[in-house]
Design a protein around this motif. Structure first.
Motif, PDB file in Angstrom:
ATOM      1  N   VAL A 135      -5.123 -54.152  36.475  1.00  0.00           N
ATOM      2  CA  VAL A 135      -6.402 -54.757  36.822  1.00  0.00           C
ATOM      3  C   VAL A 135      -6.163 -56.233  37.118  1.00  0.00           C
ATOM      4  CG1 VAL A 135      -8.763 -55.239  36.074  1.00  0.00           C
ATOM      5  CG2 VAL A 135      -7.625 -53.135  35.318  1.00  0.00           C
ATOM      6  N   ARG A 136      -6.712 -56.702  38.218  1.00  0.00           N
ATOM      7  CA  ARG A 136      -6.592 -58.113  38.584  1.00  0.00           C
ATOM      8  C   ARG A 136      -7.956 -58.661  38.999  1.00  0.00           C
ATOM      9  NH1 ARG A 136      -0.975 -58.756  42.176  1.00  0.00           N
ATOM     10  NH2 ARG A 136       0.411 -57.729  40.666  1.00  0.00           N
ATOM     11  N   THR A 137      -8.087 -59.984  38.986  1.00  0.00           N
ATOM     12  CA  THR A 137      -9.283 -60.639  39.507  1.00  0.00           C
ATOM     13  C   THR A 137      -8.896 -61.435  40.750  1.00  0.00           C
ATOM     14  OG1 THR A 137      -8.945 -62.567  38.078  1.00  0.00           O
ATOM     15  CG2 THR A 137     -10.392 -60.812  37.253  1.00  0.00           C
ATOM     16  N   HIS A 138      -9.788 -61.475  41.715  1.00  0.00           N
ATOM     17  CA  HIS A 138      -9.512 -62.186  42.964  1.00  0.00           C
ATOM     18  C   HIS A 138     -10.681 -63.100  43.306  1.00  0.00           C
ATOM     19  CE1 HIS A 138     -12.316 -60.029  45.718  1.00  0.00           C
ATOM     20  NE2 HIS A 138     -12.229 -59.100  44.795  1.00  0.00           N
ATOM     21  N   GLY A 139     -10.389 -64.125  44.062  1.00  0.00           N
ATOM     22  CA  GLY A 139     -11.427 -65.073  44.469  1.00  0.00           C
ATOM     23  C   GLY A 139     -11.587 -65.151  45.961  1.00  0.00           C
ATOM     24  N   THR A 140     -11.198 -64.102  46.678  1.00  0.00           N
ATOM     25  CA  THR A 140     -11.265 -64.111  48.137  1.00  0.00           C
ATOM     26  C   THR A 140     -12.687 -63.867  48.633  1.00  0.00           C
ATOM     27  OG1 THR A 140     -10.835 -61.744  48.330  1.00  0.00           O
ATOM     28  CG2 THR A 140      -8.927 -63.205  48.285  1.00  0.00           C
TER      29      THR A 140
END
Length: 246
Positions: free
Chosen positions: A181-186
């Motif tokens: 699981v990752r978080t992204h700010g795109t």
């Protein structure tokens, strides 16, 4: 129905059925059917005939313009839905359950999945246990792009709250082998729900909540198509995303 445009062009140029048949490589009776019955020749033949007649091929045979447009519909397109709200959650669940090698999910929040199907994590655990690589990318609630999305949707800080809620739902999966699981700010142009060679693409539109935006279902057909474009997009976002710790 006779092709009067073709008849007029041939008459003005002094072309007989035999003449046009000879230069295009077809039987004169075929040319006669083009004129009197409105038959449409093969595209290559039509292009040659239009060239020698000095006329636009689509003016002589408008149906060729329509068939060309139809051919532009991707063979990868399975279905298009007016808005995500039209889809039962079971469609998403069944798609993910069908995966044998890979599950990729790219969203800001998509908490509708856990809300409507509380066993989603169990399903993803089962897929991982069966050998699937599962990658989940959710929005970073503190990112500028997530906050901007909330303003565009007139959703305020709601989107940030939902991103945190999504992370809360998915965080238990970080301890599962085969799941990351990752978080992204795109800037999220589309939400993606991929299972092997199929993907549901939920479009994002300015000022419109994702549940009101269209969804298209794609199935990979060879290489370099629409499916691969979205798969590559996921990979590009994934490379920028931050891993979530247990």
């Amino acid at each position: 129905m006779p092709n009067e445009r073709l008849r007029a062009v041939m008459t003005s140029g002094g072309w007989t059925h035999a003449d046009l048949g000879r230069v295009t490589g077809v039987d004169p009776k075929s040319v006669e059917r083009w004129v009197n019955l409105g038959r449409v020749p093969r595209r290559a033949t039509a292009l040659k005939a239009a060239e020698v007649l000095g006329e636009d091929v689509h003016a002589l045979w408008p149906a060729l313009r329509q068939s060309r447009a139809a051919q532009k519909v991707s063979p990868e397109l399975v279905a298009v839905y007016d808005q995500r709200a039209d889809l039962p959650v079971s469609l998403f669940v069944d798609l993910l359950a069908s995966a044998r090698e890979r599950v990729d999910v790219l969203v800001y929040a998509a908490v509708f999945l856990h809300e409507a199907y509380p066993k989603l994590n169990d399903l993803l655990r089962e897929r991982a246990a069966a050998g699937c690589t599962v990658r989940i990318a959710v929005g970073d609630a503190d990112s500028v792009n997530v906050r901007q999305r909330g303003m565009e949707e007139e959703f305020g800080h709601g989107i940030e709250t939902r991103c945190r809620l999504a992370l809360m739902h998915f965080r238990p999966l970080t301890a599962v082998q085969g799941i990351e699981v990752r978080t992204h700010g795109t800037t999220l142009y589309n939400s993606l729900y991929r299972a092997d060679d199929q993907v549901l693409v939920n479009a994002h539109m300015w000022g419109v909540n994702a549940y009101r935006a269209p969804v298209w279902h794609l199935r990979r057909h060879g290489s370099g198509g629409m499916f691969d474009t979205y798969a590559d997009s996921f990979s590009a976002v994934w490379a920028t995303a931050e891993p979530v710790e247990e």
